[in-house]
Motif scaffolding. Structure first.
Motif, PDB file in Angstrom:
ATOM      1  N   LEU A  38       0.814  -1.310   0.172  1.00  0.00           N
ATOM      2  CA  LEU A  38       0.069  -0.301  -0.163  1.00  0.00           C
ATOM      3  C   LEU A  38       0.679   1.205   0.001  1.00  0.00           C
ATOM      4  CD1 LEU A  38      -2.579  -1.134   2.293  1.00  0.00           C
ATOM      5  CD2 LEU A  38      -2.911  -0.501  -0.131  1.00  0.00           C
ATOM      6  N   ALA A  40       0.157   5.832   0.471  1.00  0.00           N
ATOM      7  CA  ALA A  40      -0.768   6.843   1.432  1.00  0.00           C
ATOM      8  C   ALA A  40       0.069   8.040   0.854  1.00  0.00           C
ATOM      9  CB  ALA A  40      -1.208   6.759   2.775  1.00  0.00           C
ATOM     10  N   LEU A  50      -5.186   5.914  -0.445  1.00  0.00           N
ATOM     11  CA  LEU A  50      -4.558   5.245  -0.592  1.00  0.00           C
ATOM     12  C   LEU A  50      -5.149   4.580  -2.072  1.00  0.00           C
ATOM     13  CD1 LEU A  50      -6.213   3.170   2.056  1.00  0.00           C
ATOM     14  CD2 LEU A  50      -4.472   5.043   2.495  1.00  0.00           C
TER      15      LEU A  50
END
Length: 121
Positions: A38, A40, A50
């Protein structure tokens, strides 16, 4: 960056891998999850976005997170959303120049639906 695009690069080749668009203000911060799956990004627009980062291919949008003084909301590209706390007046769907409360448009917009707080993003 100042152009509202999160850019990822191949450090060995020195080439851009992806330009992630979605923020409406300058990008102020980016970070990867510990496992690298992931990304961010935080922007001047007051949102955190995200992104799923696959081992191969381009990252894809997972959710937009909005913090409010008394709660939070998460918006997904699929049209799903979830929110918790007192977000009335802070969180709304924008359609043209009109503002709507969470849930008010769900029956009128195909694909838009509220997820329960325990649902995974």
């Amino acid at each position: 960056g100042d152009d509202r695009v999160v850019r990822s690069w191949d450090p060995l080749a020195g080439t851009e891998v992806a330009g992630l668009r979605g923020h409406t203000g300058r990008i102020l911060a980016v970070t990867f999850s510990p496992d690298g799956s992931l990304l961010a990004s935080g922007g001047e627009d007051g949102t955190i976005r995200l992104w799923r980062v696959p081992e191969e291919g381009r990252p894809t949008a997972l959710a937009t997170l909005l913090g409010t003084p008394d709660g939070w909301a998460a918006l997904l590209p699929s049209g799903a959303y979830k929110c918790e706390g007192d977000v009335a007046g802070e969180f709304w769907h924008a359609v043209g120049m009109c503002r709507f409360e969470p849930g008010e448009l769900d029956s009128h917009l195909p694909g838009v639906h509220r997820l329960p707080p325990e649902a995974l993003l």
